[in-house]
Scaffold this active site. Structure first.
Site, short mmCIF file in Angstrom:
data_model
loop_
_atom_site.label_atom_id
_atom_site.label_comp_id
_atom_site.label_asym_id
_atom_site.label_seq_id
_atom_site.Cartn_x
_atom_site.Cartn_y
_atom_site.Cartn_z
CG MET A 178 -6.43 3.47 7.80
SD MET A 178 -4.74 3.34 6.68
CE MET A 178 -5.72 3.13 4.62
CD GLN B 23 -6.26 6.89 9.76
OE1 GLN B 23 -5.96 6.33 10.28
NE2 GLN B 23 -7.23 5.86 8.25
NE ARG B 24 -3.54 2.37 2.77
CZ ARG B 24 -2.33 1.62 2.80
NH1 ARG B 24 -1.26 1.64 2.93
NH2 ARG B 24 -2.88 -0.07 3.72
NE ARG C 91 -25.30 15.31 15.33
CZ ARG C 91 -25.67 15.83 14.19
NH1 ARG C 91 -24.28 17.02 14.02
NH2 ARG C 91 -26.72 16.68 13.83
CG ASP D 26 -2.23 -0.86 9.68
OD1 ASP D 26 -2.41 -1.64 9.66
OD2 ASP D 26 -2.19 0.80 9.31
N GLY E 57 0.56 -1.39 -0.05
CA GLY E 57 0.05 -0.17 -0.10
C GLY E 57 0.83 1.34 -0.27
CD GLU F 46 -8.63 -0.62 8.89
OE1 GLU F 46 -7.49 -0.28 8.57
OE2 GLU F 46 -9.31 -0.55 7.59
CD GLU G 288 2.44 -8.58 8.34
OE1 GLU G 288 2.64 -9.50 9.53
OE2 GLU G 288 0.91 -8.08 8.80
#
Lengths: 342, 342, 342, 342
Positions: free
Chosen positions: B169, B273-274, B162, B127, B10, B221, B103
């Site tokens: 992620m 986030q990426r 609220r 991550d 990714g 997530e 990985e």
């Protein structure tokens, strides 16, 4: 337990995050009471305190500055300084202190600890030069601000083919200069640990121009050129009659212009690096330091300082931590010379 | 030496910083030549390469993405995958590879290394769940983006009273959720390592409301509720006829509304986030990893992966690093529960 | 049509967005060809050009600086300057020019237009002082950078109870100082349009301190104190032997210290305001200006300049636009005095 | 005069800047007293008020959200709603109101004004769709957040050659989509004012891929495809048993995948666009609106709304402003189609 908290020394992003974390943990998990000592050691000497409870620390996590104020007061300078500190602690029933500060503030803390005042320290320095801990909070923020400034300056340098010198904080250690210079792709990084050769800097600058790129050189405020390359440093009165010292950045820009014939300009980041919202990492680290300070108090492990080792928060004796200033090792600096002037 | 470089898996902020650093060091200090392998292992299998020299890496330090492209192609899935990789390396006279990936990509690298292909790895994962290294680049950026989003959402939550659920992620490990949640002052943090009790989350939410503050709950997530609290998970077709799975964030917001009667909304940060410019720290770490990868190649220390240990960059055998996924330890998570629902 | 494009004068965020928009529109909708004139008027005089097509402008929308370079060269200063410009245009078959620049650059453009060279102008100035248009691109970015700096400095000012003086760009007009000062909640704003009373500034500073807040005073580089309050301005050589002029910010900080006894420090934002990624608004405005410049060329409406009026992009004769410098009106400045020293 | 202030409707960056400016001006220049009405019209109906003085508004300039809270309560829905509002005003001796809100809140204000309640309005809408004013505060911030997200997503899209769909706010008007899409260099922008042809969008996507770039398509939440291209919209229960409607962004990503075979993903920016610190421009505009509201009250010019016309702040009758929703004109949208799919 009744705990006093003080923040001494210069402003640093993350101070409020530490305070918040100390108070939340101490009150919620141990039912302690807190006393805010105002303006660092000044409040301890002059007995100036303020409320410090959970409501007081709501919402301050992201705020720069310190709700307790800070000063560079040193109680050891006055004859009865230590006595007055004891009196303040007695007046408020304070059992122990959390002292958040840099070398100077923690140096005082160490002396007071040796004289029987129960306290733990939390290291604070934008410059990252307190020993015993991998990083101090505030450093990542200062580096981020400096790197962002370098990013902005690159485009201006290239549009006008000027050399831009960016002077960053770092009197005794070049950590900000190194990290920000690497992150910002600087063409040269000058640090206090290593007297620089102004001719070499000019060579870097020339090479970058010939590659049709503009050079941005990052210099720590405490960097110095090699012996013989610096005009004797005198105070001077400027044209408005006020005393003003040019910094090393101004000097270097002037030398670059003189020696290469290229245009050079200086940006001094100054206080911009100290203020405002801390980065996510600094809030994480400051929060962890605060929780660890409370744990140290709980364990009555006085005279210690919270520190980061890898990803762990540990305690080190104040004495050990303050023994050595943490400077940029030569091998680390050497890693990055491949990027200079090319 | 002729070195191939590929980035697999990714997108991750800092990839280009690694590539730049590898090429600058390899060319300038060792006179090596580089070959860019396009789209990760796909280019190694299908022999798709691109120019990779110093001019090509100019100016990419701050750029998100990867100039080499990336994919999730796994050469081990095809019968002749490994052979085709060898052929590609042979066609281009490539002596060794620098493999930058997570990985999966490094897992492939390890297998190929065992089969005699000379390579070193650089760990990449938003991550932060690759073992053997304190941090991976891209993580600090993801955390910063998430923390900034949490900051923005706090004010909206409070204006309308609220509960806001922020899904970040982290499929197998809750590092982003933990770091961003702490930095963002979340009222609750849910991580994959620890099945959560939805009743407890609702209690946190209620307590915050009663304190007249609004709750922001951060959920990774991959977080899951305790057994018995989750409706069996089926694929569903939504009203437009397309298959869509709600995430855990949506589910949790729905449960909060159902059980507490309070309004709750979800924000899924996803790809935000990426992408984009890496933080100063990630550029620093990525740059150091690239320099270290070159050093490992120079030392012919193949089958290893660059890693961060404290403030040092070291090498670890790929096998060791990939053995364990790095998950949030229970004790670390426990440090921060003092902040939940209060 | 074959169109030359040049960017003259100082760097300004948004230049590349204008260039991109001009080229994309001209090529895609009108099939024009473009010639990039390098370094502003210098390239027009010395016949230095570069490729300028759609591939060349890919990805530059967010980039600060200008892919064409810029300079302050004025062709009218040389005897044959105009002739050389004509020759360059002739050499490249250039039918018309798009001239992106500030007062000086557009002033030259106006003269050349009067001498028969077909061109349209796009106003560029960080200072927002070009007349005829509500705003120029680059201004919003400079204001945003300055406001962000002021935000950061507030916390440092309060922690140490110092007055902080922030010197921003604006030689002849105080637009940046006014907008950034208001956005940053400054305790005082000093602009060139209005000679300031240093005693009044000191009063603002004192009042803020007594309210237990710290003052941040924003001063435009071209602001001046009232007659009699400024020491005669001479060049001075600083302690390193280089010529250096302190700015009005330094002077003011010195006066504040001298007159109030409080500590005061200066931050000069300088080039930080010019460089780097333009804000979303500046990219929007620059893009619209580029599209409008192409429309003006298509209509053969030469000698005009694109301008913003409310939310519309219009054209104004270069002559009219350059007639008056746009300065901060007294009534607008007065709106905000309610915030000073309180 | 005793003035009540309320903020109604959705959260919006800049609300606190308006409140601060109203109170500072009203107290300091006119010696008025203020009453904070909590949670918009709810507080006016139920008589829930809070202190509102200069100390209360210290430091809120940069804070998102609203210190007064907000709600979507409509007093006109209850039979005695108006009476209850009158009673509240009477109980607190409130002579006039400053009503800060969007269409709905100001619509109520207009009705109450017609029934004799003295008030002035300040327009608030992230979407920028309130008529009578060039811009509303909060819009620039929402656009900046969206543009920054688009910047981040570009790199991810390119690394993986995916189409990314970004869904932004804008139910009835496409202002955010248009401004952010242009600022972010989107390959396509879809707005509610103009039913889109999903085949054309797919063509844009394909063309970008063939140019070897990745497409980022920005779609306003209220955009709709042409008749016949949308599956009938039903509520659906997702796999967890909760009601969920996919948005137009999800639908579009699904269609792109279905029709082109390319991968597509959606990011829904949602609440991120509403919260947090306003941009410098929004703080400027909100501050000016607050000052102008006080001026309107001083002139007893009730039933009006502050508005921006070019660079001037004017007043318009509430009735006129609310008559027309401000939508993106077709000619403005057409300006930018040159950038789509290319």
């Amino acid at each position: 337990m009744r705990v006093g908290v003080l923040t001494g020394g210069g402003d640093c992003p993350g101070l409020n995050a530490v305070i918040r974390s100390v108070v939340r943990k101490g009150v919620q998990d141990h039912d302690w009471q807190f006393v805010g000592i105002v303006d660092g050691w000044r409040g301890a000497v002059e007995d100036v305190t303020t409320v410090l409870d959970v409501p007081r620390v709501r919402g301050i996590l992201t705020h720069g500055g310190t709700i307790l104020g800070a000063s560079r007061t040193n109680p050891l300078r006055a004859e009865d300084g230590v006595e007055r500190v004891r009196r303040t602690l007695g007046n408020h029933g304070i059992d122990a202190l959390v002292v958040i500060g840099g070398e100077d503030t923690l140096g005082v803390a160490q002396t007071l600890a040796e004289q029987g005042i129960d306290l733990v320290g939390v290291p604070k320095t934008i410059d990252n030069d307190v020993g015993g801990t991998d990083y101090t909070f505030g450093f990542d923020t200062a580096v981020s601000i400096a790197a962002e400034a370098i990013d902005r300056l690159h485009t201006t340098a290239e549009s006008h083919r000027r050399a831009l010198v960016v002077e960053v904080m770092g009197r005794h250690a070049g950590w900000i200069a190194l990290h920000a210079g690497v992150a910002g792709g600087a063409s040269g990084i000058l640090v206090p640990e290593r007297a620089f050769d102004v001719e070499e800097v000019c060579a870097w600058v020339e090479r970058r121009f010939r590659l049709r790129y503009a050079p941005v050189v990052v210099v720590a405020e405490g960097a110095v050129p090699q012996a013989g390359q610096l005009v004797v440093r005198n105070e001077a009165r400027d044209e408005f009659g006020h005393v003003r010292l040019s910094g090393i950045g101004d000097w270097l820009a002037g030398e670059i212009e003189r020696r290469t014939g290229r245009q050079a300009r200086t940006t001094v980041l100054g206080y911009l690096q100290r203020g405002g919202t801390p980065t996510a990492y600094d809030r994480w680290l400051a929060t962890r330091f605060g929780l660890a300070a409370v744990a140290a108090l709980k364990d009555r492990d006085f005279g210690t300082m919270t520190a980061l080792r890898g990803t762990d928060i540990i305690r080190v004796p104040l004495a050990d931590a303050l023994r050595t200033a943490k400077q940029v090792p030569a091998e680390l600096y050497e890693e990055f010379t491949v990027f200079f002037g090319s």
